[in-house]
Motif scaffolding. Structure first.
Motif, PDB file in Angstrom:
ATOM      1  N   GLU A   1     -22.016 -47.352  -1.628  1.00 50.37           N
ATOM      2  CA  GLU A   1     -21.669 -46.120  -0.940  1.00 50.37           C
ATOM      3  C   GLU A   1     -22.819 -45.652  -0.048  1.00 50.37           C
ATOM      4  OE1 GLU A   1     -18.989 -43.770  -0.623  1.00 50.37           O
ATOM      5  OE2 GLU A   1     -18.074 -45.708  -1.062  1.00 50.37           O
ATOM      6  N   PRO A   2     -22.506 -45.157   1.148  1.00 49.07           N
ATOM      7  CA  PRO A   2     -23.558 -44.651   2.036  1.00 49.07           C
ATOM      8  C   PRO A   2     -24.352 -43.521   1.379  1.00 49.07           C
ATOM      9  CG  PRO A   2     -21.482 -44.851   3.205  1.00 49.07           C
ATOM     10  CD  PRO A   2     -21.177 -45.081   1.752  1.00 49.07           C
ATOM     11  N   TRP A   3     -25.561 -43.319   1.892  1.00 48.49           N
ATOM     12  CA  TRP A   3     -26.439 -42.263   1.368  1.00 48.49           C
ATOM     13  C   TRP A   3     -27.049 -41.500   2.530  1.00 48.49           C
ATOM     14  CZ3 TRP A   3     -27.329 -39.188  -2.400  1.00 48.49           C
ATOM     15  CH2 TRP A   3     -28.566 -38.548  -2.560  1.00 48.49           C
ATOM     16  N   ASN A   4     -26.701 -40.231   2.620  1.00 47.34           N
ATOM     17  CA  ASN A   4     -27.232 -39.359   3.660  1.00 47.34           C
ATOM     18  C   ASN A   4     -28.229 -38.346   3.112  1.00 47.34           C
ATOM     19  OD1 ASN A   4     -26.118 -39.816   6.384  1.00 47.34           O
ATOM     20  ND2 ASN A   4     -24.150 -39.644   5.348  1.00 47.34           N
ATOM     21  N   GLY A   5     -28.763 -38.620   1.931  1.00 51.01           N
ATOM     22  CA  GLY A   5     -29.581 -37.631   1.259  1.00 51.01           C
ATOM     23  C   GLY A   5     -31.063 -37.676   1.568  1.00 51.01           C
ATOM     24  N   VAL A   6     -31.520 -38.610   2.429  1.00 59.44           N
ATOM     25  CA  VAL A   6     -32.940 -38.642   2.777  1.00 59.44           C
ATOM     26  C   VAL A   6     -33.256 -37.439   3.670  1.00 59.44           C
ATOM     27  CG1 VAL A   6     -34.790 -39.927   3.910  1.00 59.44           C
ATOM     28  CG2 VAL A   6     -33.040 -41.150   2.608  1.00 59.44           C
ATOM     29  N   ARG A   7     -34.251 -36.663   3.261  1.00 60.34           N
ATOM     30  CA  ARG A   7     -34.647 -35.461   3.997  1.00 60.34           C
ATOM     31  C   ARG A   7     -35.935 -35.641   4.789  1.00 60.34           C
ATOM     32  NH1 ARG A   7     -35.412 -31.758  -0.730  1.00 60.34           N
ATOM     33  NH2 ARG A   7     -35.881 -30.184   0.851  1.00 60.34           N
ATOM     34  N   TYR A   8     -36.791 -36.522   4.298  1.00 60.47           N
ATOM     35  CA  TYR A   8     -38.091 -36.731   4.935  1.00 60.47           C
ATOM     36  C   TYR A   8     -38.410 -38.224   4.969  1.00 60.47           C
ATOM     37  CZ  TYR A   8     -38.681 -31.900   3.176  1.00 60.47           C
ATOM     38  OH  TYR A   8     -38.508 -30.576   2.850  1.00 60.47           O
ATOM     39  N   VAL A   9     -39.130 -38.631   6.009  1.00 58.96           N
ATOM     40  CA  VAL A   9     -39.731 -39.960   6.075  1.00 58.96           C
ATOM     41  C   VAL A   9     -41.211 -39.737   6.384  1.00 58.96           C
ATOM     42  CG1 VAL A   9     -39.751 -42.215   7.190  1.00 58.96           C
ATOM     43  CG2 VAL A   9     -37.591 -40.952   6.967  1.00 58.96           C
ATOM     44  N   ALA A  10     -42.081 -40.419   5.668  1.00 60.66           N
ATOM     45  CA  ALA A  10     -43.518 -40.256   5.896  1.00 60.66           C
ATOM     46  C   ALA A  10     -44.179 -41.618   6.030  1.00 60.66           C
ATOM     47  CB  ALA A  10     -44.164 -39.484   4.752  1.00 60.66           C
ATOM     48  N   ALA A  11     -45.075 -41.739   7.007  1.00 64.13           N
ATOM     49  CA  ALA A  11     -45.815 -42.973   7.240  1.00 64.13           C
ATOM     50  C   ALA A  11     -47.275 -42.758   6.859  1.00 64.13           C
ATOM     51  CB  ALA A  11     -45.710 -43.397   8.703  1.00 64.13           C
ATOM     52  N   ALA A  12     -47.754 -43.535   5.903  1.00 63.44           N
ATOM     53  CA  ALA A  12     -49.122 -43.397   5.417  1.00 63.44           C
ATOM     54  C   ALA A  12     -50.119 -43.929   6.441  1.00 63.44           C
ATOM     55  CB  ALA A  12     -49.289 -44.138   4.098  1.00 63.44           C
ATOM     56  N   SER A  13     -51.276 -43.264   6.519  1.00 62.76           N
ATOM     57  CA  SER A  13     -52.414 -43.728   7.325  1.00 62.76           C
ATOM     58  C   SER A  13     -52.091 -43.899   8.801  1.00 62.76           C
ATOM     59  CB  SER A  13     -52.972 -45.038   6.750  1.00 62.76           C
ATOM     60  OG  SER A  13     -53.374 -44.861   5.412  1.00 62.76           O
ATOM     61  N   SER A  14     -51.201 -43.056   9.310  1.00 63.56           N
ATOM     62  CA  SER A  14     -50.855 -43.111  10.731  1.00 63.56           C
ATOM     63  C   SER A  14     -51.937 -42.447  11.569  1.00 63.56           C
ATOM     64  CB  SER A  14     -49.522 -42.384  10.965  1.00 63.56           C
ATOM     65  OG  SER A  14     -49.285 -42.179  12.341  1.00 63.56           O
ATOM     66  N   PRO A  15     -52.189 -42.970  12.782  1.00 63.99           N
ATOM     67  CA  PRO A  15     -53.124 -42.292  13.687  1.00 63.99           C
ATOM     68  C   PRO A  15     -52.539 -40.988  14.223  1.00 63.99           C
ATOM     69  CG  PRO A  15     -52.072 -44.113  14.815  1.00 63.99           C
ATOM     70  CD  PRO A  15     -51.656 -44.203  13.373  1.00 63.99           C
ATOM     71  N   MET A  16     -51.249 -40.753  13.976  1.00 63.34           N
ATOM     72  CA  MET A  16     -50.592 -39.527  14.405  1.00 63.34           C
ATOM     73  C   MET A  16     -50.249 -38.656  13.200  1.00 63.34           C
ATOM     74  SD  MET A  16     -48.184 -41.115  17.432  1.00 63.34           S
ATOM     75  CE  MET A  16     -47.632 -39.501  18.003  1.00 63.34           C
ATOM     76  N   ALA A  17     -51.127 -38.686  12.202  1.00 61.97           N
ATOM     77  CA  ALA A  17     -50.886 -37.938  10.960  1.00 61.97           C
ATOM     78  C   ALA A  17     -50.708 -36.449  11.240  1.00 61.97           C
ATOM     79  CB  ALA A  17     -52.036 -38.152   9.989  1.00 61.97           C
ATOM     80  N   THR A  18     -49.737 -35.864  10.562  1.00 65.57           N
ATOM     81  CA  THR A  18     -49.434 -34.438  10.700  1.00 65.57           C
ATOM     82  C   THR A  18     -49.656 -33.674   9.408  1.00 65.57           C
ATOM     83  OG1 THR A  18     -47.121 -34.931  10.167  1.00 65.57           O
ATOM     84  CG2 THR A  18     -47.713 -34.815  12.511  1.00 65.57           C
TER      85      THR A  18
END
Length: 231
Positions: free
Chosen positions: A153-170
């Motif tokens: 079954e599809p899943w639309n529940g992801v709310r955030y995506v995070a990339a570790a050690s990015s040069p564009m860290a926020t």
């Protein structure tokens, strides 16, 4: 960094990828009772020059499982994409989307998918391919008309995506209380570390230097950084 979530899926290219910085955050979150699982695109078979891929893969799988245990993670899955030759494309997106549908996380954590590291050094193709595919697979996982052969079954529940050690860290995570666990998690990659030379072969000073540098930017504590994407 938002912590109003209960479950996460870490998606990285190789064994050791999350341990060079991000594992301190994982240890913090599992200590809070959050559920975290790992998905690795390959088994790290091309990661040690002195070992053949046939010898290296099972060893690195074993080390990754031990590494995850050090930060409170017991669910670890490995795909069979070729280490060093991972390609961005539909097969990779399909595999990651399937895992997202199975695990049904609110938060997807991946590695740096930008061209460079914060230091300015060049990133590698596997990291870029897997990070970008993970971002795209989040939407793929929620669309029932994409990858229709997946009987999940599809899943639309992801709310955030995070990339570790990015040069564009926020954003950053305070890992003062989980720093020691992050060091133990990296130390579990013993065969890999034994084959390295230079600063990256020494887990405690290397990770401390990274955590202090991030902390100087984000508030003076030991910290690890992420580029946060909101859906």
């Amino acid at each position: 960094m938002p912590e109003d979530w209960a479950s996460a899926l870490v998606v990285v290219a190789h064994p050791d990828d999350m341990e060079y910085g991000g594992a301190g955050a994982i240890a913090r979150w599992t200590a809070q009772g959050k559920k975290v699982a790992y998905l690795l695109a390959c088994r790290g078979e091309a990661g040690i020059d002195s070992l053949s891929p046939q010898e290296c893969a099972p060893l690195r799988v074993e080390e990754q499982i031990a590494s995850c245990a050090a930060v409170g993670v017991t669910e670890v899955e490995f795909l069979d994409h070729a280490d060093g030759m991972i390609e961005y494309g539909l097969p990779l997106r399909r595999d990651i989307a399937a895992a997202i549908r199975r695990h049904r996380p609110e938060f997807v954590i991946t590695g740096n998918f930008r061209e460079t590291w914060p230091s300015g050094n060049l990133n590698m193709a596997d990291h870029i391919a897997v990070g970008r595919a993970a971002v795209d697979a989040v939407r793929d996982a929620g669309n029932r008309w994409v990858f229709r052969d997946l009987d999940i079954e599809p899943w639309n529940g992801v709310r955030y995506v995070a990339a570790a050690s990015s040069p564009m860290a926020t954003h950053a995570v305070d890992i003062t209380g989980s720093f020691d666990a992050s060091v133990e998690s990296l130390r579990a990659h013993k065969a890999y570390l034994d084959a390295l030379s230079g600063d990256m072969a020494e887990p405690e000073p290397f990770l401390r230097g990274m955590a202090e540098a991030v902390g100087q930017r984000f508030g003076g504590v030991l910290a690890t950084s992420f580029e946060l994407l909101r859906l």
